[in-house]
Design an enzyme around this catalytic site. Sequence first.
Site, PDB file in Angstrom:
ATOM      1  N   GLY A   9      37.346 -40.044 -60.450  1.00  0.00           N
ATOM      2  CA  GLY A   9      35.977 -40.528 -60.270  1.00  0.00           C
ATOM      3  C   GLY A   9      35.498 -40.281 -58.857  1.00  0.00           C
ATOM      4  NE  ARG A  13      28.482 -48.512 -57.483  1.00  0.00           N
ATOM      5  CZ  ARG A  13      28.216 -48.423 -58.786  1.00  0.00           C
ATOM      6  NH1 ARG A  13      27.260 -47.614 -59.203  1.00  0.00           N
ATOM      7  NH2 ARG A  13      28.887 -49.139 -59.666  1.00  0.00           N
ATOM      8  CG  MET A  14      36.399 -47.102 -55.156  1.00  0.00           C
ATOM      9  SD  MET A  14      36.378 -47.982 -53.573  1.00  0.00           S
ATOM     10  CE  MET A  14      36.003 -49.625 -54.157  1.00  0.00           C
ATOM     11  CG  HIS A 149      30.989 -58.264 -58.432  1.00  0.00           C
ATOM     12  ND1 HIS A 149      31.623 -59.448 -58.732  1.00  0.00           N
ATOM     13  CD2 HIS A 149      31.863 -57.530 -57.697  1.00  0.00           C
ATOM     14  CE1 HIS A 149      32.850 -59.429 -58.211  1.00  0.00           C
ATOM     15  NE2 HIS A 149      33.013 -58.279 -57.573  1.00  0.00           N
ATOM     16  CE  LYS A 153      33.164 -56.684 -61.440  1.00  0.00           C
ATOM     17  NZ  LYS A 153      34.086 -55.533 -61.348  1.00  0.00           N
ATOM     18  N   GLY A 159      37.568 -58.998 -62.367  1.00  0.00           N
ATOM     19  CA  GLY A 159      39.017 -59.113 -62.383  1.00  0.00           C
ATOM     20  C   GLY A 159      39.532 -60.017 -61.280  1.00  0.00           C
TER      21      GLY A 159
END
Length: 259
Positions: A9, A13-14, A149, A153, A159
């Site tokens: 990925g 964003r991450m 968040h 999301k 989590g």
Amino acid sequence: MTTDIVILGAKGRMGKTLVNLTLADAELNLVGACEREGNTGGIEHEGCIMTDCLEELLPQVPGAVIIDFTAPEASLAMAQIAAKNGNPAVIGTTGLNSTQQADLEVFAREVPLFWAPNMSVGVNTLLKILPMLVKALGPDYDMEMVETHHKMKKDSPSGTALKLAQCMAEARGWEYDDVKKHCRDGIIGERPKNEIGVQTLRGGDVVGDHTAFFFGPGERIEITHRAHSRETFASGALRAAKWLAKQKNGKLYSMADMV
């Protein structure tokens, strides 16, 4: 000695944060980046293979550590491919159910795997502190959790919120599934004594806020962790990748094992 890194990925964003931090770290070497079909352009770095097929990539980068912050189903598929090829993997995906976590433990018998729903050092310190607070305050304090968040999301509760609430329940000797309350609506009556509410807020671009509440007679204690940037989680994942590269298979590692 450098650690070879493959990022799943990579254009999310991450993923973008992970790519930038990897390239800035002299102890890391970005050797692969994986994205969905039709979205593999745009990452130019010497020695980095950009692809939409992890199974074709891994034989070209033996021993490289995979970093995955995608989705539960994708992470399980990745772990199976990683186990087949002998590539360690760091997984920061949230929303995994108990069956999926058990599947990761099976794959971890074949290859070193590391899974944490939150890579923050601060949050993992909270996981150690909260049980002590639960026991010190005693049963007269009602426990609740609120998490916030960004609006993109997909899983709820987060989590991290689940992990924090679970550790609080365990400290009081409760089975989490027996006492959890993830939604309240309508005429619900008095709050049961053996209950932990976990409430969800979504909006804007909030990276991640978690607040544990302890409601007691005549007072209230709130403990809040706020993530200001995704770099907090990305840095933790890259630290885990360096550590995992030196570990053996046989168990599903976590932040507790590393710190």
